[in-house]
Design an enzyme around this catalytic site. Structure first.
Site, short mmCIF file in Angstrom:
data_model
loop_
_atom_site.label_atom_id
_atom_site.label_comp_id
_atom_site.label_asym_id
_atom_site.label_seq_id
_atom_site.Cartn_x
_atom_site.Cartn_y
_atom_site.Cartn_z
N LYS A 225 0.81 -1.21 0.00
CA LYS A 225 0.00 0.00 0.00
C LYS A 225 0.85 1.28 0.00
O LYS A 225 0.67 2.16 -0.84
CB LYS A 225 -0.88 -0.05 1.24
CG LYS A 225 -1.67 1.18 1.52
CD LYS A 225 -2.29 1.08 2.89
CE LYS A 225 -1.21 1.18 3.95
NZ LYS A 225 -1.71 1.47 5.28
N THR A 226 1.77 1.33 0.92
CA THR A 226 2.62 2.53 1.02
C THR A 226 3.42 2.72 -0.26
O THR A 226 3.59 3.84 -0.73
CB THR A 226 3.59 2.41 2.20
OG1 THR A 226 2.88 1.85 3.30
CG2 THR A 226 4.12 3.76 2.60
N ASP B 34 -4.50 8.09 3.38
CA ASP B 34 -4.08 6.76 3.79
C ASP B 34 -5.02 6.25 4.87
O ASP B 34 -5.61 7.03 5.60
CB ASP B 34 -2.64 6.86 4.32
CG ASP B 34 -2.01 5.50 4.48
OD1 ASP B 34 -2.53 4.53 3.93
OD2 ASP B 34 -0.97 5.44 5.16
N GLU B 35 -5.15 4.95 5.02
CA GLU B 35 -5.98 4.33 6.07
C GLU B 35 -7.38 4.96 6.11
O GLU B 35 -7.88 5.34 7.16
CB GLU B 35 -5.33 4.50 7.45
CG GLU B 35 -3.91 4.00 7.56
CD GLU B 35 -3.82 2.49 7.82
OE1 GLU B 35 -4.84 1.79 7.69
OE2 GLU B 35 -2.71 2.04 8.11
N GLN C 144 -9.53 -3.94 8.03
CA GLN C 144 -8.63 -3.54 9.09
C GLN C 144 -9.13 -2.32 9.86
O GLN C 144 -8.36 -1.62 10.51
CB GLN C 144 -7.23 -3.25 8.53
CG GLN C 144 -6.55 -4.49 7.99
CD GLN C 144 -5.13 -4.20 7.55
OE1 GLN C 144 -4.27 -3.90 8.35
NE2 GLN C 144 -4.90 -4.28 6.25
N ARG D 179 -0.25 -9.96 10.53
CA ARG D 179 1.08 -9.41 10.83
C ARG D 179 2.15 -10.46 10.66
O ARG D 179 3.33 -10.16 10.59
CB ARG D 179 1.17 -8.88 12.28
CG ARG D 179 0.19 -7.81 12.69
CD ARG D 179 0.20 -6.65 11.79
NE ARG D 179 -0.90 -6.75 10.83
CZ ARG D 179 -0.96 -6.04 9.72
NH1 ARG D 179 -0.02 -5.21 9.42
NH2 ARG D 179 -1.98 -6.19 8.89
#
Length: 741
Positions: free
Chosen positions: A34-35, A222-223, A253, A602
DNA sequence: TAGCCCGGCGTTTTT
DNA sequence: CGCCGGGCTA
């Protein structure tokens, strides 16, 4: 498109990077890069000659923002500096300072944190004669914060409530109203105000809005699943003119609804922006297929989600294992042993233990200390939450703005000046009556019948602060803070105390001063106000230092965005995770499930799901049932009889039944299934795969044990066996001479 | 004013 | 079980 921007990107990533006109939503699952996509997108915009001044990227955390800056800088060295990459809160703080004059706001406003808010609410409640035993101040703080997240003013709260809640809602509304007055008087804004005031200002000032719309011709958020209503409206306002809005997120998430985040923002994006394109990033680069399919099985149980399924090209090694423990000590001991056992393969920083509540960390600390595993506990004791640090900061805040009653009350008698609670109470009452701040009340203290001694003490305190204030014009924050520490007598008191505790405090204060020095070397704005803003908007500085080789202990909420080779999710019991309060409410239960999903994703290679049949909660023993999430992940647990381990007296060393074990098939098939091994533990073993994990064996010297790990194949097949005495041994299967029992 | 004792309470917490 | 905060006493 320039080549350096496309290499290392997959086709969906490229699609997301290249789509720059119009609204775009990127569903970016865990570990899908994503980043990378956002940073490459920024670089791509710049490479097309688009002005950096017209690009805005918003994140939630400072960490995410600085990471993003760093990565953009690596891609495009020159122009990136003028791209506006910041958190929602610092964007708004900046906006409000610059535009303060237009909206009747003190440009040097302070930013109140949770504690400041709570203290202010307490003051309000006292003033309104509301019993703090009936309604907790922190409940009110939360309610006020939620109201601001929803862009509600005090009168909005009462207007739309059911009669049953009326008392609580109307008192909240009253307190909220008074609270705002107090904040205004102290020239302070809380976190919610930063966003809400910005929205209000932009709505009222069309010319200013247009100016900022130009600055955010290309917006990235973002997010996005974590945005609250106020943030959603803010983005909507900014994007309205050019509509080049790109939001990135993952509804699976979303775990912050209790803080005002509204998952519908991401679910309804396409309704909001009719011509929106959407791109899904579903190739995962982090985890093994086992981990992904297990995590998917869990999250699939949610209704409020957009279906998407991650896949990966990663090899199908590692394992997903359920560990059943007898109690919380056993749980911690087993995990500690598993870490020791695998520590030769990976650095300790590749291991993480996640739990639902902070209270669970203690057993792990004990166990890790006992066996000598270095660990770092993330999130509990924040540097800026330490009393001594807050004291010094309170001095700085008061110097910056003497009308800040919260800070005033914090330090008026620290170090001891003989000004006690009763004196403050009298002064407070008086200040309230005259509608002035405590600071302003000091010169009038003689009128209220405070003793001569108290008056003298108050005056010398005032003088002290004034001396510091004079330094503001030509001294840096560092010099001021140094003087505060010495001239206030704070340091002296700690030195006289001379205990282990006081010496740590002195060290912490020194650390603070070096942090301030650091700030001055880095930041263009070296003023006291600048420093105070910075710390108000920055959380923990030192908590997750990746350079230190330690096992990470943290709550599941803090785990978002991180990754580890080995992940242990603990306390998987009904009532703890999912936490009891959430169970009756389906929306909350779904959020717990997403939290589980976050935790599971994770893990890069190995995932352990742990639960204990028995756990001490508030001093009382509770018997537990395994979390529904274990079953949802495809494991079957025998609920009927809690296992009693044979032959053991010491409860900490009772042995282990890794009851349910993933049966690894050598396939990358995403949808392969799990086999429940539960019943096979004591049954004859077939020849082909006889050293299965979970098998009970008998060793000529070490006695009974259980296979808990295997590596290598055929001649080199190595086993790790946990023996009844609590010892672990690594054995070569060929020569170990194990018998099955 | 300061220190002690007792009672209540006890999810998660990017900013 | 342990912590924090309020109230009471020296």
């Amino acid at each position: 498109m320039k080549e350096f921007l496309t290499k290392n990107l997959n086709s969906s990533q490229i699609e997301a990077v290249r789509c720059i006109e119009g609204p775009l939503i990127i569903f970016a699952g865990a570990g899908t890069g994503k980043t990378k996509v956002i940073t490459h997108r920024i670089a791509y915009l710049l490479s097309l000659g688009i002005s950096p001044w017209s690009i805005l990227a918003v994140t939630f955390t400072n960490k995410a923002a600085s990471e993003m800056k760093k990565k953009v800088a690596n891609l495009i060295s020159q122009t990136y500096k003028n791209v506006w990459i910041s958190t929602f809160h610092s964007f708004c703080a900046h906006f409000l300072r610059v535009e303060a004059s237009k909206i009747n706001l003190d440009p040097d406003f302070l930013i109140y944190d949770f504690m400041d808010q709570k203290n202010t609410v307490k003051d309000c409640m006292k003033e309104l004669n509301i019993d703090e035993k009936k309604i907790k101040a922190s409940t009110i703080v939360n309610k006020i914060s939620r109201a601001k997240d929803d862009l509600k003013i005090p009168s909005d709260i009462t207007s739309e409530v059911k009669r049953s809640d009326y008392f609580l809602e109307s008192t909240t509304s009253k307190i909220y109203e008074l609270y705002q007055k107090k904040l205004k008087k102290a020239s302070a804004l809380d976190f919610g105000d930063l966003i809400m005031q910005t929205v209000v200002a932009l709505q009222r000032l069309p010319a200013t809005l247009e100016q900022y719309q130009e600055k955010s011709k290309y917006i990235m958020v973002d997010e996005y699943q974590d945005t609250n209503h106020a943030q959603y409206i803010l983005i909507k306002l900014l994007a309205k003119k050019h509509c080049n809005i790109c939001v990135v997120g993952d509804d699976d998430q979303s775990v912050y609804s209790w803080r005002g985040a509204d998952i519908n923002n991401i679910l309804n994006f396409k309704k909001d922006y009719r011509n929106a394109k959407s791109v899904r990033l579903e190739q995962n680069y982090r985890s093994t297929p086992k981990i992904l399919s297990t995590a998917y099985k869990v999250v699939k149980h949610n209704n409020a989600r957009i279906d998407k399924q991650l896949w990966t090209k990663n090899p199908d090694d590692g394992s997903v294992i359920v560990i059943k423990a007898i109690n919380e000590n056993d749980e911690a001991t087993k995990i500690a042993n598993l870490i020791l056992l695998n520590a030769y393969k990976y650095k300790l920083s590749s291991f993480a233990v996640f739990y639902r509540t902070n209270a669970q960390s203690r057993t792990f600390e004990d166990a890790f200390r006992r066996v000598g595993i270095p660990y770092s506990l993330v999130g509990t004791l924040k540097f800026y939450d330490r009393a001594e640090i807050k004291d010094i900061i309170a001095y700085l805040k008061l110097i910056h703005n003497p009308n800040d009653n919260v800070s005033f009350k914090r330090i008026i008698n620290i170090p001891r000046r003989g000004i006690g609670k009763t004196s403050i109470k009298i002064l407070e009452k008086f200040a309230l009556l005259k509608n002035i701040s405590l600071w302003e009340a000091i010169p009038l203290a003689s009128q209220v019948g405070l003793t001569k001694g108290t008056q003298k003490a108050l005056n010398s305190f005032m003088q002290l602060i004034e001396t510091f204030s004079k330094l503001k014009k030509d001294s840096s924050a560092k010099i001021i803070s140094k003087k505060v520490v010495t001239h206030s007598g704070y340091l002296k008191e700690l030195e006289t105390e001379n205990t282990l505790e006081s010496r740590t405090k002195i060290e912490n204060i020194q650390e603070l001063i070096s942090a301030i020095t650091d700030f001055e070397n880095r930041s263009p704005d070296k003023s006291l106000a600048g420093y105070l803003t910075q710390i108000a908007l920055t959380s923990d500085t030192d908590s997750l230092d990746e350079s230190k080789d330690k096992v990470t202990l943290m709550t599941l909420h803090l785990a978002k965005g991180l990754e580890f080779e080995y992940v242990f999710i603990c306390g998987l019991e009904e009532g703890l995770f999912p936490i009891w309060e959430s169970v009756p409410n389906n929306e909350e239960l779904e959020e717990e499930r997403r939290l589980m999903y976050v935790g599971m994703t994770r893990a890069k290679k190995n995932l352990y799901l742990c639960w204990a049949t028995e756990r001490t909660v508030y001093g009382k023993i509770k018997w537990n049932v395994p979390s529904r999430f274990i079953a949802e992940a495809g494991f079957r647990c025998d609920l009927t009889k809690p296992e009693q381990s044979p032959n053991f007296k010491n409860p900490n060393k009772k042995y282990f039944r890794a009851e349910v074990v993933y049966k690894g098939k050598d396939t990358h098939n995403y949808n392969n299934d799990y086999e429940i091994k539960n019943k096979q533990l004591l049954s004859p073993i077939n020849n082909i795969n006889k050293y299965k994990i979970g098998t009970m064996v008998l060793h000529p010297t070490f006695g009974r044990g259980k296979i808990i790990e295997q590596s290598g194949t055929e001649e080199n097949l190595k086993l790790v066996v946990l023996f009844e005495n609590g010892q672990w041994k690594k054995l070569l299967a060929k020569v170990a001479n194990l018998r099955f029992i």
